[in-house]
Write a protein that holds these residues in place. Structure first.
Motif, short mmCIF file in Angstrom:
data_model
loop_
_atom_site.label_atom_id
_atom_site.label_comp_id
_atom_site.label_asym_id
_atom_site.label_seq_id
_atom_site.Cartn_x
_atom_site.Cartn_y
_atom_site.Cartn_z
N GLY A 207 0.82 -1.21 0.00
CA GLY A 207 0.00 0.00 0.00
C GLY A 207 0.85 1.26 0.00
O GLY A 207 0.51 2.25 -0.65
N VAL A 208 1.96 1.22 0.72
CA VAL A 208 2.89 2.34 0.73
C VAL A 208 3.43 2.59 -0.67
O VAL A 208 3.49 3.74 -1.15
N TYR A 209 3.82 1.53 -1.34
CA TYR A 209 4.35 1.65 -2.71
C TYR A 209 3.31 2.27 -3.64
O TYR A 209 3.62 3.19 -4.40
N ARG A 210 2.07 1.79 -3.56
CA ARG A 210 1.02 2.34 -4.42
C ARG A 210 0.76 3.81 -4.11
O ARG A 210 0.56 4.63 -5.02
N ALA A 211 0.78 4.16 -2.82
CA ALA A 211 0.54 5.55 -2.42
C ALA A 211 1.61 6.47 -3.00
O ALA A 211 1.31 7.59 -3.43
N MET A 212 2.85 6.01 -3.00
CA MET A 212 3.93 6.82 -3.56
C MET A 212 3.80 6.94 -5.07
O MET A 212 4.07 8.01 -5.64
N GLN A 213 3.39 5.87 -5.72
CA GLN A 213 3.21 5.92 -7.17
C GLN A 213 2.11 6.89 -7.56
O GLN A 213 2.21 7.60 -8.56
N GLN A 214 1.06 6.91 -6.76
CA GLN A 214 -0.10 7.74 -7.07
C GLN A 214 0.02 9.16 -6.52
O GLN A 214 -0.69 10.06 -6.97
N GLY A 215 0.89 9.36 -5.53
CA GLY A 215 1.06 10.68 -4.94
C GLY A 215 -0.15 11.18 -4.18
O GLY A 215 -0.41 12.38 -4.10
N ARG A 216 -0.91 10.25 -3.61
CA ARG A 216 -2.12 10.64 -2.87
C ARG A 216 -1.75 11.37 -1.58
O ARG A 216 -0.77 11.01 -0.92
N PRO A 217 -2.53 12.37 -1.16
CA PRO A 217 -2.15 13.19 0.00
C PRO A 217 -2.11 12.44 1.32
O PRO A 217 -1.10 12.47 2.03
N VAL A 218 -3.21 11.78 1.68
CA VAL A 218 -3.30 11.07 2.96
C VAL A 218 -3.88 9.69 2.71
O VAL A 218 -4.96 9.56 2.12
N VAL A 219 -3.16 8.68 3.15
CA VAL A 219 -3.57 7.30 2.90
C VAL A 219 -3.62 6.53 4.21
O VAL A 219 -2.63 6.50 4.96
N TYR A 220 -4.76 5.92 4.49
CA TYR A 220 -4.89 5.02 5.64
C TYR A 220 -4.66 3.60 5.14
O TYR A 220 -5.21 3.20 4.10
N LEU A 221 -3.87 2.83 5.89
CA LEU A 221 -3.57 1.46 5.48
C LEU A 221 -3.79 0.48 6.62
O LEU A 221 -3.24 0.67 7.70
N PRO A 222 -4.57 -0.57 6.34
CA PRO A 222 -5.50 -0.72 5.22
C PRO A 222 -6.58 0.37 5.23
O PRO A 222 -6.78 1.05 6.25
N GLY A 223 -7.31 0.48 4.13
CA GLY A 223 -8.24 1.57 3.95
C GLY A 223 -9.35 1.67 4.98
O GLY A 223 -9.88 2.76 5.22
N TYR A 224 -9.71 0.53 5.61
CA TYR A 224 -10.81 0.58 6.57
C TYR A 224 -10.48 1.43 7.80
O TYR A 224 -11.38 1.85 8.53
N TRP A 225 -9.21 1.73 8.01
CA TRP A 225 -8.84 2.56 9.16
C TRP A 225 -9.34 4.00 9.01
O TRP A 225 -9.49 4.72 10.01
N ARG A 226 -9.60 4.43 7.80
CA ARG A 226 -10.15 5.78 7.62
C ARG A 226 -11.51 5.88 8.30
O ARG A 226 -11.82 6.86 9.00
N LEU A 227 -12.35 4.85 8.12
CA LEU A 227 -13.66 4.83 8.76
C LEU A 227 -13.54 4.64 10.27
O LEU A 227 -14.23 5.31 11.05
N VAL A 228 -12.65 3.74 10.69
CA VAL A 228 -12.46 3.49 12.12
C VAL A 228 -12.06 4.77 12.84
O VAL A 228 -12.62 5.13 13.89
N MET A 229 -11.12 5.50 12.26
CA MET A 229 -10.64 6.70 12.93
C MET A 229 -11.65 7.85 12.83
O MET A 229 -11.70 8.71 13.71
N LEU A 230 -12.45 7.87 11.78
CA LEU A 230 -13.52 8.86 11.70
C LEU A 230 -14.49 8.69 12.86
O LEU A 230 -14.88 9.66 13.52
N ILE A 231 -14.85 7.45 13.13
CA ILE A 231 -15.75 7.16 14.24
C ILE A 231 -15.12 7.56 15.56
O ILE A 231 -15.75 8.20 16.42
N ILE A 232 -13.85 7.22 15.75
CA ILE A 232 -13.15 7.55 16.99
C ILE A 232 -13.05 9.06 17.19
O ILE A 232 -13.24 9.58 18.29
N ARG A 233 -12.78 9.79 16.11
CA ARG A 233 -12.68 11.25 16.23
C ARG A 233 -14.02 11.90 16.56
O ARG A 233 -14.07 12.98 17.16
#
Length: 245
Positions: A207-233
């Motif tokens: 996932g780190v390699y793909r993120a660098m290739q794509q130049g995405r700003p903020v990447v949660y790995l694995p992707g489900y952590w974006r939802l987990v942390m949204l709930i926690i916040r």
């Protein structure tokens, strides 16, 4: 992305990302504090297809040598296309609570050494007018939890620094990628009981390699952590204080 510096190159996640780069024939400049481990990783990456692999022994807390390291990488490869910063420690929260020295040591390694290196690297890539800077932060930096708030505060500082750096360098054609892994099964987390939310270093490294290739700003790995942390916040502070997190 063909010429990449990897700081903390012997860490499990960095190794997996480097394997992906090697398979594409990249030139890799590996930085770490253990020369034997560095040479072992370098040999493996050469077998996996890396066009060239160089190593540099550095304790990241020796901030005075950061410029020397970057200069050596540029001298070796001519120019740099990318930088991956993947070093860090998961200290003992209880020991930090009892010791100012322990707290500052953890903050130095996980935040200040990263910020120092980013300051120098940013100037290089800004002048070059292209490239990618990627840093392993953590979901722990999204909200302070009693179980690891010293580590989380350090990672949070890095994430905020990267946010500003990304805005600065975007106009110069440089991608700044904040990578926020969740729980990953690595030697650093060997003492923790593994649960359903744990992921493998291989999955996260890819996932780190793909993120660098794509130049995405903020990447949660694995992707489900974006939802987990949204709930926690979103949990109200009064409720959050009663939770064992």
């Amino acid at each position: 992305m063909q010429k990449v510096v990897i700081v903390g190159a012997t860490s499990a996640i960095a190794c997996e990302a480097a394997k992906c780069m090697a398979a594409q024939g990249a030139e890799l400049f590996l930085v770490g504090r253990n020369p034997e481990k560095l040479e072992t990783v370098a040999a493996d990456l050469q077998v996996r297809g890396a066009q060239r692999v160089e190593t540099f022994v550095l304790d990241v807390n020796d901030v005075a040598r950061h410029q020397e390291m970057l200069d050596a990488a540029v001298a070796a490869f001519g120019w740099l296309d990318g930088l991956l910063i993947a070093h860090g420690t998961l200290g003992d929260q209880h020991k930090c609570e009892l010791s100012v020295e322990e707290t500052l040591r953890e903050f130095q390694t996980n935040a200040l050494s990263v910020i120092a290196l980013l300051t120098l690297a940013a100037n290089y890539f800004e002048q070059r007018g292209r490239g990618c800077i990627a840093v392993l932060s953590s979901v722990a930096g999204d909200r302070g939890r009693p179980s690891n708030y010293v580590y989380g505060a350090a990672k949070g500082a890095v994430s905020l620094f990267l946010q500003g750096l990304r805005a600065r360098l975007a106009r110069h054609g440089v991608a700044v990628v904040t990578i926020k892994p969740g729980l990953v099964d690595t030697p650093m987390t060997a003492h923790l009981r593994k649960g359903l939310l744990f992921s493998s270093a291989r999955r996260v490294g890819r996932g780190v390699y793909r993120a660098m290739q794509q130049g995405r700003p903020v990447v949660y790995l694995p992707g489900y952590w974006r939802l987990v942390m949204l709930i926690i916040r979103l949990i109200p502070e009064r409720v959050f204080q009663r939770l064992s997190l």
